[in-house]
Design a protein around this motif. Structure first.
Motif, PDB file in Angstrom:
ATOM      1  N   UNK A 252       5.120  -6.191 -14.935  1.00  0.00           N
ATOM      2  CA  UNK A 252       4.457  -6.133 -13.629  1.00  0.00           C
ATOM      3  C   UNK A 252       4.003  -4.713 -13.336  1.00  0.00           C
ATOM      4  N   UNK A 253       4.844  -3.743 -13.633  1.00  0.00           N
ATOM      5  CA  UNK A 253       4.473  -2.343 -13.407  1.00  0.00           C
ATOM      6  C   UNK A 253       3.302  -1.963 -14.301  1.00  0.00           C
ATOM      7  N   UNK A 254       3.252  -2.500 -15.497  1.00  0.00           N
ATOM      8  CA  UNK A 254       2.198  -2.144 -16.448  1.00  0.00           C
ATOM      9  C   UNK A 254       0.816  -2.627 -16.023  1.00  0.00           C
ATOM     10  N   UNK A 255       0.743  -3.607 -15.147  1.00  0.00           N
ATOM     11  CA  UNK A 255      -0.567  -4.095 -14.714  1.00  0.00           C
ATOM     12  C   UNK A 255      -0.972  -3.531 -13.356  1.00  0.00           C
ATOM     13  N   UNK A 256      -0.146  -2.672 -12.767  1.00  0.00           N
ATOM     14  CA  UNK A 256      -0.440  -2.120 -11.450  1.00  0.00           C
ATOM     15  C   UNK A 256      -1.327  -0.883 -11.557  1.00  0.00           C
ATOM     16  N   UNK A 257      -2.288  -0.770 -10.648  1.00  0.00           N
ATOM     17  CA  UNK A 257      -3.138   0.414 -10.573  1.00  0.00           C
ATOM     18  C   UNK A 257      -2.549   1.462  -9.635  1.00  0.00           C
ATOM     19  N   UNK A 258      -1.587   1.043  -8.823  1.00  0.00           N
ATOM     20  CA  UNK A 258      -0.864   1.972  -7.953  1.00  0.00           C
ATOM     21  C   UNK A 258       0.423   1.312  -7.500  1.00  0.00           C
ATOM     22  N   UNK A 259       1.466   2.122  -7.335  1.00  0.00           N
ATOM     23  CA  UNK A 259       2.722   1.669  -6.760  1.00  0.00           C
ATOM     24  C   UNK A 259       2.828   2.284  -5.367  1.00  0.00           C
ATOM     25  N   UNK A 260       3.282   1.505  -4.413  1.00  0.00           N
ATOM     26  CA  UNK A 260       3.363   1.986  -3.037  1.00  0.00           C
ATOM     27  C   UNK A 260       4.745   1.713  -2.468  1.00  0.00           C
ATOM     28  N   UNK A 261       5.434   2.787  -2.074  1.00  0.00           N
ATOM     29  CA  UNK A 261       6.742   2.650  -1.442  1.00  0.00           C
ATOM     30  C   UNK A 261       6.533   2.622   0.062  1.00  0.00           C
ATOM     31  N   UNK A 262       6.762   1.466   0.658  1.00  0.00           N
ATOM     32  CA  UNK A 262       6.575   1.286   2.094  1.00  0.00           C
ATOM     33  C   UNK A 262       7.837   1.699   2.846  1.00  0.00           C
ATOM     34  N   UNK A 263       7.743   1.707   4.165  1.00  0.00           N
ATOM     35  CA  UNK A 263       8.872   2.023   5.058  1.00  0.00           C
ATOM     36  C   UNK A 263       9.347   3.459   4.872  1.00  0.00           C
TER      37      UNK A 263
ATOM     38  N   UNK B 247      -8.037   1.599 -18.210  1.00  0.00           N
ATOM     39  CA  UNK B 247      -8.460   2.731 -19.028  1.00  0.00           C
ATOM     40  C   UNK B 247      -9.205   3.760 -18.170  1.00  0.00           C
ATOM     41  N   UNK B 248      -8.836   5.022 -18.317  1.00  0.00           N
ATOM     42  CA  UNK B 248      -9.485   6.077 -17.558  1.00  0.00           C
ATOM     43  C   UNK B 248      -8.908   6.291 -16.178  1.00  0.00           C
ATOM     44  N   UNK B 249      -7.828   5.581 -15.865  1.00  0.00           N
ATOM     45  CA  UNK B 249      -7.213   5.703 -14.541  1.00  0.00           C
ATOM     46  C   UNK B 249      -5.705   5.879 -14.693  1.00  0.00           C
ATOM     47  N   UNK B 250      -5.149   6.863 -14.006  1.00  0.00           N
ATOM     48  CA  UNK B 250      -3.713   7.106 -14.096  1.00  0.00           C
ATOM     49  C   UNK B 250      -2.996   6.467 -12.915  1.00  0.00           C
ATOM     50  N   UNK B 251      -2.160   5.488 -13.199  1.00  0.00           N
ATOM     51  CA  UNK B 251      -1.369   4.834 -12.156  1.00  0.00           C
ATOM     52  C   UNK B 251      -0.318   5.797 -11.624  1.00  0.00           C
ATOM     53  N   UNK B 252      -0.229   5.902 -10.303  1.00  0.00           N
ATOM     54  CA  UNK B 252       0.752   6.773  -9.668  1.00  0.00           C
ATOM     55  C   UNK B 252       1.434   6.045  -8.520  1.00  0.00           C
ATOM     56  N   UNK B 253       2.546   6.606  -8.071  1.00  0.00           N
ATOM     57  CA  UNK B 253       3.293   6.055  -6.940  1.00  0.00           C
ATOM     58  C   UNK B 253       2.963   6.836  -5.678  1.00  0.00           C
ATOM     59  N   UNK B 254       2.922   6.144  -4.551  1.00  0.00           N
ATOM     60  CA  UNK B 254       2.607   6.751  -3.255  1.00  0.00           C
ATOM     61  C   UNK B 254       3.578   6.212  -2.212  1.00  0.00           C
ATOM     62  N   UNK B 255       3.591   6.839  -1.062  1.00  0.00           N
ATOM     63  CA  UNK B 255       4.447   6.374   0.037  1.00  0.00           C
ATOM     64  C   UNK B 255       3.596   6.109   1.270  1.00  0.00           C
ATOM     65  N   UNK B 256       4.101   5.234   2.120  1.00  0.00           N
ATOM     66  CA  UNK B 256       3.431   4.981   3.389  1.00  0.00           C
ATOM     67  C   UNK B 256       4.422   4.372   4.374  1.00  0.00           C
ATOM     68  N   UNK B 257       4.004   4.292   5.609  1.00  0.00           N
ATOM     69  CA  UNK B 257       4.767   3.587   6.635  1.00  0.00           C
ATOM     70  C   UNK B 257       3.807   2.682   7.382  1.00  0.00           C
ATOM     71  N   UNK B 258       3.931   1.392   7.154  1.00  0.00           N
ATOM     72  CA  UNK B 258       3.075   0.442   7.873  1.00  0.00           C
ATOM     73  C   UNK B 258       3.414   0.443   9.357  1.00  0.00           C
ATOM     74  N   UNK B 259       4.625   0.898   9.696  1.00  0.00           N
ATOM     75  CA  UNK B 259       5.060   0.934  11.091  1.00  0.00           C
ATOM     76  C   UNK B 259       4.372   2.045  11.868  1.00  0.00           C
ATOM     77  N   UNK B 260       4.319   3.257  11.275  1.00  0.00           N
ATOM     78  CA  UNK B 260       3.709   4.395  11.961  1.00  0.00           C
ATOM     79  C   UNK B 260       2.252   4.612  11.563  1.00  0.00           C
ATOM     80  N   UNK B 261       1.835   4.022  10.442  1.00  0.00           N
ATOM     81  CA  UNK B 261       0.472   4.206   9.955  1.00  0.00           C
ATOM     82  C   UNK B 261       0.321   5.365   8.993  1.00  0.00           C
TER      83      UNK B 261
END
Length: 354
Positions: free
Chosen positions: A208-219, A247-261
């Motif tokens: 599943x991680x291998x097919x993701x273009x981005x990982x997002x840690x919510x909350x 190909x040509x794109x580096x998948x990275x992890x990001x953070x966000x808060x859907x509560x605060x925006x």
């Protein structure tokens, strides 16, 4: 809520109907192109129908609408239970509507394997977005389909694009190897995660991680913000050793808060950068061509499977053959060959009128 408000809300969020309305192909096409929400909802119900008559009409409608499709950015969103997918989609969708986009959300709910029913609760979980006149939310049951997406989701995407929606968000159920199905119909695949990176990685399939273009840690807010940053670093370390999904794109992890925006605009910026880079390189066009090819094969296999198991000879012989396999009297290979021979023999007899 006044009667007028209820009527307005019902025009923004539609539940599925067991009986498609009786409109002509021309009426469907005209209504969708004119962004009639009621006709769009009815057209989606039409393509979801398994009735041969409805399927024929649906394909006629889609054929006429095809020249008006393909102009959206398609984003698949999945994640572990509790990651806050619906809350995130509502925050993202609201922001995009405020920026002038028109957003269609295809929220796919799990179907019960017993009753084939589903909760279809996204129209209540996304209450604010459902009232936005620039948004369209369509809850749809999976019907037990592999990949957590309705087998007609591709057709629904085309209908929404023809209606002028330039952002299509497809929310899928759960996380598992079968989620590769959604990858075959979207441009950008977003995997939502929880904090506690090391622990969470143990419960997530590598595929599943291998097919993701981005990982997002919510909350990532309040006391949880620091833990989210730690999880982000942990995921990025893992991603460093994996081959990028695109190909040509580096998948990275990001953070966000859907509560605060916080972080919502940033993750959408990542999606836009992805689209721009792949458009320039030709990767986006190549991906959609590959998806069309996969769609062709999937529909062909679905049709053949339906014809095979719906065949009277196979249907009558299947219980006997299955019982023999369970008793150990017949191998699965031999049983399959027997069913195939039954199908081919009965088909030949039918063709020659014997």
């Amino acid at each position: 809520m006044t009667g007028e408000e209820r009527q307005e809300r019902s025009s923004l969020v539609f539940s599925t109907s067991v009986r498609p309305p009786r409109l002509s192909a021309e009426q469907y096409v005209k209504g969708v192109l004119e962004n009639s929400r009621s006709v769009l909802a009815q057209a989606i119900t039409l393509v979801e129908s398994n009735s041969p008559q409805h399927m024929k009409l649906a394909q006629d409608v889609l054929k006429q609408l095809l020249p008006h499709t393909g102009r959206s950015i398609r984003v698949g969103i999945t994640g572990v239970p509790g990651a806050g997918k619906s809350t995130f989609i509502e925050a993202l969708g609201t922001m995009l509507c405020e920026r002038g986009h028109r957003v269609a959300v295809l929220a796919v709910d799990p179907s019960s394997p017993v009753t084939r029913g589903s909760i279809l609760g996204d129209k209540t979980r996304m209450e604010q977005l459902s009232r936005n006149p620039r948004a369209f939310i369509r809850p749809s049951a999976t019907g037990g389909t592999l990949g957590g997406v309705n087998r007609k989701t591709r057709e629904t995407i085309l209908l929404c694009e023809a209606a002028g929606f330039d952002v299509i968000l497809v929310e899928t159920v759960g996380v598992g190897q079968s989620e590769t199905t959604v990858r075959s119909m979207v441009d950008f695949f977003l995997l939502m995660m929880l904090t506690g990176g090391g622990d969470e990685l143990q419960g997530i399939k590598k595929g599943v991680i291998e097919i993701a273009d981005a990982l997002l840690i919510n909350k990532a807010d309040g006391e949880n913000k620091q833990r989210a940053m730690v999880a982000k670093a942990e995921y990025n370390r893992v991603l460093h050793y994996l081959q990028p999904a695109t190909a040509g794109w580096q998948t990275q992890a990001y953070t966000c808060s859907a509560l605060t925006g916080e972080g919502i605009a940033e993750i959408w910026g990542v999606v836009e950068n992805f689209r721009d880079e792949l458009t320039r390189s030709g990767g986006l066009a190549a991906r959609r061509q590959a998806q069309s090819r996969d769609w062709l094969m999937s529909m062909t296999e679905d049709y053949l499977r339906s014809r095979f198991f719906g065949h009277s000879g196979v249907a009558s012989k299947l219980p006997e053959v299955e019982a023999a396999v369970l008793r150990g009297e017949l191998s699965a290979t031999a049983a399959a060959q027997l069913l195939i021979e039954t199908y081919e023999q009965k088909r030949d007899e039918s063709e020659w009128g014997e």
